[in-house]
Write a protein that holds these residues in place. Sequence first.
Motif, PDB file in Angstrom:
ATOM      1  N   ASP A 145      14.807  -1.634  -3.585  1.00 43.70           N
ATOM      2  CA  ASP A 145      13.901  -2.878  -3.035  1.00 43.70           C
ATOM      3  C   ASP A 145      12.565  -2.119  -3.309  1.00 43.70           C
ATOM      4  O   ASP A 145      11.480  -3.056  -3.795  1.00 43.70           O
ATOM      5  CB  ASP A 145      14.083  -3.037  -1.445  1.00 43.70           C
ATOM      6  CG  ASP A 145      15.220  -3.693  -0.894  1.00 43.70           C
ATOM      7  OD1 ASP A 145      16.016  -4.240  -1.937  1.00 43.70           O
ATOM      8  OD2 ASP A 145      15.662  -3.563   0.196  1.00 43.70           O
ATOM      9  N   ILE A 146      12.305  -1.142  -3.058  1.00 42.84           N
ATOM     10  CA  ILE A 146      10.767  -0.360  -3.344  1.00 42.84           C
ATOM     11  C   ILE A 146      10.463  -0.264  -4.899  1.00 42.84           C
ATOM     12  O   ILE A 146       9.443  -0.800  -5.265  1.00 42.84           O
ATOM     13  CB  ILE A 146      10.626   1.235  -2.908  1.00 42.84           C
ATOM     14  CG1 ILE A 146      10.822   0.924  -1.259  1.00 42.84           C
ATOM     15  CG2 ILE A 146       9.544   1.717  -3.511  1.00 42.84           C
ATOM     16  CD1 ILE A 146      10.742   2.258  -0.560  1.00 42.84           C
ATOM     17  N   VAL A 147      11.465  -0.006  -5.774  1.00 35.62           N
ATOM     18  CA  VAL A 147      11.317  -0.072  -7.140  1.00 35.62           C
ATOM     19  C   VAL A 147      11.120  -1.494  -7.792  1.00 35.62           C
ATOM     20  O   VAL A 147      10.382  -1.839  -8.337  1.00 35.62           O
ATOM     21  CB  VAL A 147      12.433   0.746  -7.838  1.00 35.62           C
ATOM     22  CG1 VAL A 147      12.300   0.561  -9.337  1.00 35.62           C
ATOM     23  CG2 VAL A 147      12.455   2.108  -7.483  1.00 35.62           C
ATOM     24  N   THR A 148      12.024  -2.435  -7.155  1.00 31.98           N
ATOM     25  CA  THR A 148      11.792  -3.938  -7.462  1.00 31.98           C
ATOM     26  C   THR A 148      10.537  -4.383  -7.178  1.00 31.98           C
ATOM     27  O   THR A 148       9.948  -5.163  -7.956  1.00 31.98           O
ATOM     28  CB  THR A 148      12.994  -4.667  -6.786  1.00 31.98           C
ATOM     29  OG1 THR A 148      14.181  -4.231  -7.234  1.00 31.98           O
ATOM     30  CG2 THR A 148      12.897  -6.072  -7.047  1.00 31.98           C
ATOM     31  N   GLU A 149       9.975  -4.082  -5.856  1.00 32.56           N
ATOM     32  CA  GLU A 149       8.685  -4.517  -5.318  1.00 32.56           C
ATOM     33  C   GLU A 149       7.794  -3.896  -6.072  1.00 32.56           C
ATOM     34  O   GLU A 149       6.453  -4.746  -6.416  1.00 32.56           O
ATOM     35  CB  GLU A 149       8.530  -4.137  -3.873  1.00 32.56           C
ATOM     36  CG  GLU A 149       9.030  -4.963  -2.756  1.00 32.56           C
ATOM     37  CD  GLU A 149       9.170  -4.549  -1.476  1.00 32.56           C
ATOM     38  OE1 GLU A 149       8.074  -3.832  -1.085  1.00 32.56           O
ATOM     39  OE2 GLU A 149       9.829  -4.545  -0.601  1.00 32.56           O
ATOM     40  N   MET A 150       7.819  -2.662  -6.553  1.00 30.17           N
ATOM     41  CA  MET A 150       6.684  -2.060  -7.433  1.00 30.17           C
ATOM     42  C   MET A 150       6.611  -2.569  -8.770  1.00 30.17           C
ATOM     43  O   MET A 150       5.600  -2.664  -9.450  1.00 30.17           O
ATOM     44  CB  MET A 150       6.964  -0.594  -7.369  1.00 30.17           C
ATOM     45  CG  MET A 150       6.531  -0.010  -6.247  1.00 30.17           C
ATOM     46  SD  MET A 150       6.857   2.095  -6.161  1.00 30.17           S
ATOM     47  CE  MET A 150       5.619   2.522  -7.124  1.00 30.17           C
ATOM     48  N   THR A 151       7.709  -2.901  -9.390  1.00 26.16           N
ATOM     49  CA  THR A 151       8.001  -3.570 -10.684  1.00 26.16           C
ATOM     50  C   THR A 151       6.969  -4.970 -10.609  1.00 26.16           C
ATOM     51  O   THR A 151       6.291  -5.076 -11.627  1.00 26.16           O
ATOM     52  CB  THR A 151       9.436  -3.816 -10.993  1.00 26.16           C
ATOM     53  OG1 THR A 151      10.007  -2.325 -10.965  1.00 26.16           O
ATOM     54  CG2 THR A 151       9.529  -4.362 -12.443  1.00 26.16           C
ATOM     55  N   LEU A 152       7.452  -5.524  -9.519  1.00 26.43           N
ATOM     56  CA  LEU A 152       6.694  -7.125  -9.721  1.00 26.43           C
ATOM     57  C   LEU A 152       5.461  -6.978  -9.511  1.00 26.43           C
ATOM     58  O   LEU A 152       4.686  -8.102  -9.529  1.00 26.43           O
ATOM     59  CB  LEU A 152       7.609  -8.108  -8.608  1.00 26.43           C
ATOM     60  CG  LEU A 152       9.085  -8.140  -8.909  1.00 26.43           C
ATOM     61  CD1 LEU A 152       9.568  -8.977  -7.831  1.00 26.43           C
ATOM     62  CD2 LEU A 152       9.100  -8.780 -10.251  1.00 26.43           C
ATOM     63  N   SER A 153       5.022  -5.828  -8.558  1.00 29.89           N
ATOM     64  CA  SER A 153       3.419  -5.974  -8.211  1.00 29.89           C
ATOM     65  C   SER A 153       2.686  -5.295  -9.491  1.00 29.89           C
ATOM     66  O   SER A 153       1.501  -5.319  -9.314  1.00 29.89           O
ATOM     67  CB  SER A 153       3.137  -5.381  -6.997  1.00 29.89           C
ATOM     68  OG  SER A 153       3.509  -3.795  -7.156  1.00 29.89           O
ATOM     69  N   GLY A 154       3.199  -4.446 -10.200  1.00 31.82           N
ATOM     70  CA  GLY A 154       2.586  -3.708 -11.213  1.00 31.82           C
ATOM     71  C   GLY A 154       2.206  -2.228 -10.937  1.00 31.82           C
ATOM     72  O   GLY A 154       1.943  -1.386 -11.788  1.00 31.82           O
TER      73      GLY A 154
ATOM     74  N   ARG B 297       7.745  -9.551 -14.883  1.00 33.81           N
ATOM     75  CA  ARG B 297       7.058 -10.172 -13.803  1.00 33.81           C
ATOM     76  C   ARG B 297       7.094 -11.839 -13.972  1.00 33.81           C
ATOM     77  O   ARG B 297       7.018 -12.455 -13.002  1.00 33.81           O
ATOM     78  CB  ARG B 297       5.526  -9.529 -13.767  1.00 33.81           C
ATOM     79  CG  ARG B 297       5.518  -8.346 -12.975  1.00 33.81           C
ATOM     80  CD  ARG B 297       4.110  -7.747 -12.959  1.00 33.81           C
ATOM     81  NE  ARG B 297       3.553  -7.170 -14.005  1.00 33.81           N
ATOM     82  CZ  ARG B 297       3.941  -5.866 -14.701  1.00 33.81           C
ATOM     83  NH1 ARG B 297       4.943  -5.322 -13.814  1.00 33.81           N
ATOM     84  NH2 ARG B 297       3.558  -5.585 -15.543  1.00 33.81           N
ATOM     85  N   GLU B 298       6.888 -12.126 -15.243  1.00 40.48           N
ATOM     86  CA  GLU B 298       6.798 -13.521 -15.699  1.00 40.48           C
ATOM     87  C   GLU B 298       8.012 -13.944 -15.291  1.00 40.48           C
ATOM     88  O   GLU B 298       7.901 -15.183 -14.973  1.00 40.48           O
ATOM     89  CB  GLU B 298       6.546 -13.726 -17.108  1.00 40.48           C
ATOM     90  CG  GLU B 298       5.289 -13.378 -17.579  1.00 40.48           C
ATOM     91  CD  GLU B 298       5.186 -13.223 -19.141  1.00 40.48           C
ATOM     92  OE1 GLU B 298       5.833 -13.777 -19.923  1.00 40.48           O
ATOM     93  OE2 GLU B 298       3.753 -12.512 -19.586  1.00 40.48           O
ATOM     94  N   ALA B 299       9.226 -13.609 -15.436  1.00 41.75           N
ATOM     95  CA  ALA B 299      10.513 -13.968 -15.191  1.00 41.75           C
ATOM     96  C   ALA B 299      10.750 -14.411 -13.669  1.00 41.75           C
ATOM     97  O   ALA B 299      11.727 -15.063 -13.302  1.00 41.75           O
ATOM     98  CB  ALA B 299      11.465 -13.222 -15.612  1.00 41.75           C
ATOM     99  N   ASN B 300      10.108 -13.384 -12.841  1.00 41.49           N
ATOM    100  CA  ASN B 300      10.287 -13.472 -11.510  1.00 41.49           C
ATOM    101  C   ASN B 300       9.000 -14.203 -10.758  1.00 41.49           C
ATOM    102  O   ASN B 300       8.947 -13.908  -9.738  1.00 41.49           O
ATOM    103  CB  ASN B 300      10.517 -12.216 -10.945  1.00 41.49           C
ATOM    104  CG  ASN B 300      11.812 -11.381 -11.329  1.00 41.49           C
ATOM    105  OD1 ASN B 300      12.812 -11.873 -10.741  1.00 41.49           O
ATOM    106  ND2 ASN B 300      11.866 -10.825 -12.406  1.00 41.49           N
ATOM    107  N   ALA B 301       7.997 -14.878 -11.343  1.00 44.89           N
ATOM    108  CA  ALA B 301       6.895 -15.401 -10.696  1.00 44.89           C
ATOM    109  C   ALA B 301       7.331 -16.837 -10.134  1.00 44.89           C
ATOM    110  O   ALA B 301       8.596 -17.324 -10.555  1.00 44.89           O
ATOM    111  CB  ALA B 301       5.804 -15.674 -11.844  1.00 44.89           C
TER     112      ALA B 301
END
Length: 120
Positions: free
Chosen positions: A85-94, A116-120
């Motif tokens: 969960d943390i890695v996913t959040e960090m990936t999406l937030s930059g 990030r584009e694919a999950n926007a």
Amino acid sequence: MTDVKTQIDETVKNNDVVLYMKGTKEMPQCGFSSRVAGVLNYMGVDYVDVNVLADENIRQGIKDYSDWPTVPQLYVKGEFVGGCDIVTEMTLSGELDTLFDENGVAYNKEAADKIREANA
């Protein structure tokens, strides 16, 4: 348990990026491990994968080492980053990009942007 702690400590400190996971980066054995390995693989990060299913002492030892109850666990430059969960959040937030940049870890910035584009 001291030998296991020493082994984990050496692995984490002697490699820039380490993922303790169920399975391997080529063949993850659970969805959470698959997600984190998938992010790292897609971003072209060079990392060491440690299959906790191959050694029960490592499987428990990594939880004790980090005081974190679940696997996968990502380490960058000897520091515990977090689980899925943390890695996913960090990936999406930059934030993961920033962490890699600050620690001199090579990765594909375009791939990170595509996630990030694919999950926007």
